[in-house]
Design a protein around this motif. Structure first.
Motif, mmCIF file in Angstrom:
data_model
loop_
_atom_site.group_PDB
_atom_site.id
_atom_site.type_symbol
_atom_site.label_atom_id
_atom_site.label_comp_id
_atom_site.label_asym_id
_atom_site.label_seq_id
_atom_site.Cartn_x
_atom_site.Cartn_y
_atom_site.Cartn_z
ATOM 1 N N THR A 51 33.809 -33.771 -10.879
ATOM 2 C CA THR A 51 34.474 -32.729 -10.091
ATOM 3 C C THR A 51 34.855 -31.549 -10.983
ATOM 4 N N ASP A 52 35.218 -31.830 -12.220
ATOM 5 C CA ASP A 52 35.540 -30.758 -13.165
ATOM 6 C C ASP A 52 34.299 -29.904 -13.448
ATOM 7 N N PHE A 53 33.155 -30.553 -13.662
ATOM 8 C CA PHE A 53 31.902 -29.825 -13.911
ATOM 9 C C PHE A 53 31.570 -28.897 -12.743
ATOM 10 N N LEU A 54 31.793 -29.385 -11.528
ATOM 11 C CA LEU A 54 31.436 -28.629 -10.330
ATOM 12 C C LEU A 54 32.503 -27.628 -9.905
ATOM 13 N N GLY A 55 33.699 -27.789 -10.442
ATOM 14 C CA GLY A 55 34.800 -26.953 -9.990
ATOM 15 C C GLY A 55 35.223 -27.306 -8.573
ATOM 16 N N LYS A 56 35.121 -28.578 -8.226
ATOM 17 C CA LYS A 56 35.444 -29.062 -6.878
ATOM 18 C C LYS A 56 36.587 -30.061 -6.960
ATOM 19 N N GLU A 57 37.167 -30.342 -5.808
ATOM 20 C CA GLU A 57 38.173 -31.392 -5.697
ATOM 21 C C GLU A 57 37.475 -32.695 -5.340
ATOM 22 N N ALA A 58 38.078 -33.817 -5.714
ATOM 23 C CA ALA A 58 37.476 -35.123 -5.429
ATOM 24 C C ALA A 58 37.205 -35.310 -3.939
ATOM 25 N N GLU A 59 38.057 -34.743 -3.101
ATOM 26 C CA GLU A 59 37.890 -34.885 -1.650
ATOM 27 C C GLU A 59 36.634 -34.177 -1.148
ATOM 28 N N GLU A 60 36.099 -33.261 -1.947
ATOM 29 C CA GLU A 60 34.890 -32.534 -1.551
ATOM 30 C C GLU A 60 33.612 -33.302 -1.876
ATOM 31 N N ILE A 61 33.721 -34.384 -2.612
ATOM 32 C CA ILE A 61 32.564 -35.205 -2.984
ATOM 33 C C ILE A 61 32.403 -36.290 -1.926
ATOM 34 N N ARG A 62 31.217 -36.402 -1.358
ATOM 35 C CA ARG A 62 30.955 -37.388 -0.305
ATOM 36 C C ARG A 62 30.117 -38.541 -0.843
ATOM 37 N N PHE A 63 30.677 -39.696 -0.829
ATOM 38 C CA PHE A 63 29.932 -40.907 -1.186
ATOM 39 C C PHE A 63 29.421 -41.544 0.100
ATOM 40 N N GLY A 64 28.311 -42.249 0.019
ATOM 41 C CA GLY A 64 27.797 -42.978 1.173
ATOM 42 C C GLY A 64 27.201 -42.100 2.247
ATOM 43 N N ALA A 65 26.632 -40.961 1.861
ATOM 44 C CA ALA A 65 26.066 -40.040 2.858
ATOM 45 C C ALA A 65 24.710 -40.508 3.377
ATOM 46 N N ASN A 66 24.129 -41.511 2.767
ATOM 47 C CA ASN A 66 22.834 -42.054 3.191
ATOM 48 C C ASN A 66 21.738 -40.995 3.210
ATOM 49 N N ASP A 67 21.788 -40.047 2.281
ATOM 50 C CA ASP A 67 20.796 -38.970 2.283
ATOM 51 C C ASP A 67 19.869 -38.982 1.069
ATOM 52 N N SER A 68 20.008 -39.989 0.218
ATOM 53 C CA SER A 68 19.125 -40.113 -0.941
ATOM 54 C C SER A 68 19.206 -41.540 -1.459
ATOM 55 N N GLU A 69 18.317 -41.844 -2.389
ATOM 56 C CA GLU A 69 18.334 -43.177 -2.984
ATOM 57 C C GLU A 69 17.792 -43.107 -4.399
ATOM 58 N N VAL A 70 18.092 -44.128 -5.173
ATOM 59 C CA VAL A 70 17.501 -44.326 -6.482
ATOM 60 C C VAL A 70 16.536 -45.488 -6.315
ATOM 61 N N TYR A 71 15.274 -45.274 -6.718
ATOM 62 C CA TYR A 71 14.198 -46.232 -6.450
ATOM 63 C C TYR A 71 13.788 -46.970 -7.722
ATOM 64 N N PHE A 72 13.685 -48.276 -7.603
ATOM 65 C CA PHE A 72 13.216 -49.142 -8.681
ATOM 66 C C PHE A 72 12.051 -49.972 -8.160
ATOM 67 N N GLU A 73 11.198 -50.438 -9.067
ATOM 68 C CA GLU A 73 10.153 -51.396 -8.697
ATOM 69 C C GLU A 73 10.350 -52.664 -9.492
ATOM 70 N N GLU A 74 9.985 -53.777 -8.866
ATOM 71 C CA GLU A 74 10.161 -55.101 -9.454
ATOM 72 C C GLU A 74 8.847 -55.867 -9.356
#
Length: 155
Positions: A51-74
């Motif tokens: 939040t410091d890097f972005l100049g935003k408040e923690a409340e402005e960060i949205r977790f769990g938006a279901n709009d991206s993913e990190v992909y791994f293969e096994e």
């Protein structure tokens, strides 16, 4: 231009490091406290520094938006699914499934509800179909990929 590392903001660094180690088998490569790099190049950043890097408040960060993913293969997808059964804190986005092209995947949430997808390695998909008696041509048609890709995977 060269992509270096995906970075996820996390609320609790220790909890996140534990999740990525115990669930996905990733290890810490570099630990700078507020920033951690894991094997494979995934980076974690503490929420307060993010939040410091972005100049935003923690409340402005949205977790769990279901709009991206990190992909791994096994390579050993069945073994990975069996491993997940023993992981108490795993929350699935949805149960494991097989896509129309034959690749099996599972999507789950990390502790901050970032989506993590683990897919069966595509070479493993080709080999699974071969072991079921399919010809390379049938595999290419089933997977919707060029025959050259299949023959390369079956070498």
């Amino acid at each position: 231009m060269k992509l270096k590392n995906p970075l996820l903001a996390v609320r609790d660094m220790e909890r996140s490091k534990t999740f990525y180690r115990e669930v996905l088998g990733l290890h810490v490569v570099m630990d700078f406290g507020a920033n951690v790099t894991l094997t494979g190049g995934l980076c974690l950043q503490t929420l307060d520094t993010w939040t410091d890097f972005l100049g935003k408040e923690a409340e402005e960060i949205r977790f769990g938006a279901n709009d991206s993913e990190v992909y791994f293969e096994e390579d050993d997808f069945d073994g990975f699914l069996a491993h997940l059964v023993g992981c108490a804190d795993v929350v699935y986005v949805r149960p494991p499934l097989e896509h129309r092209w034959g690749q099996r995947v599972v999507r789950l949430y990390d502790p901050d509800r970032h989506i993590i997808e683990v897919g069966e390695n595509m070479k493993s998909v080709c080999r699974r179909f071969r072991d079921q008696g399919m010809t390379p041509e049938q595999i290419a048609a089933r997977m919707e990929v060029p025959l050259k890709f299949v023959t390369g995977c079956l070498r």
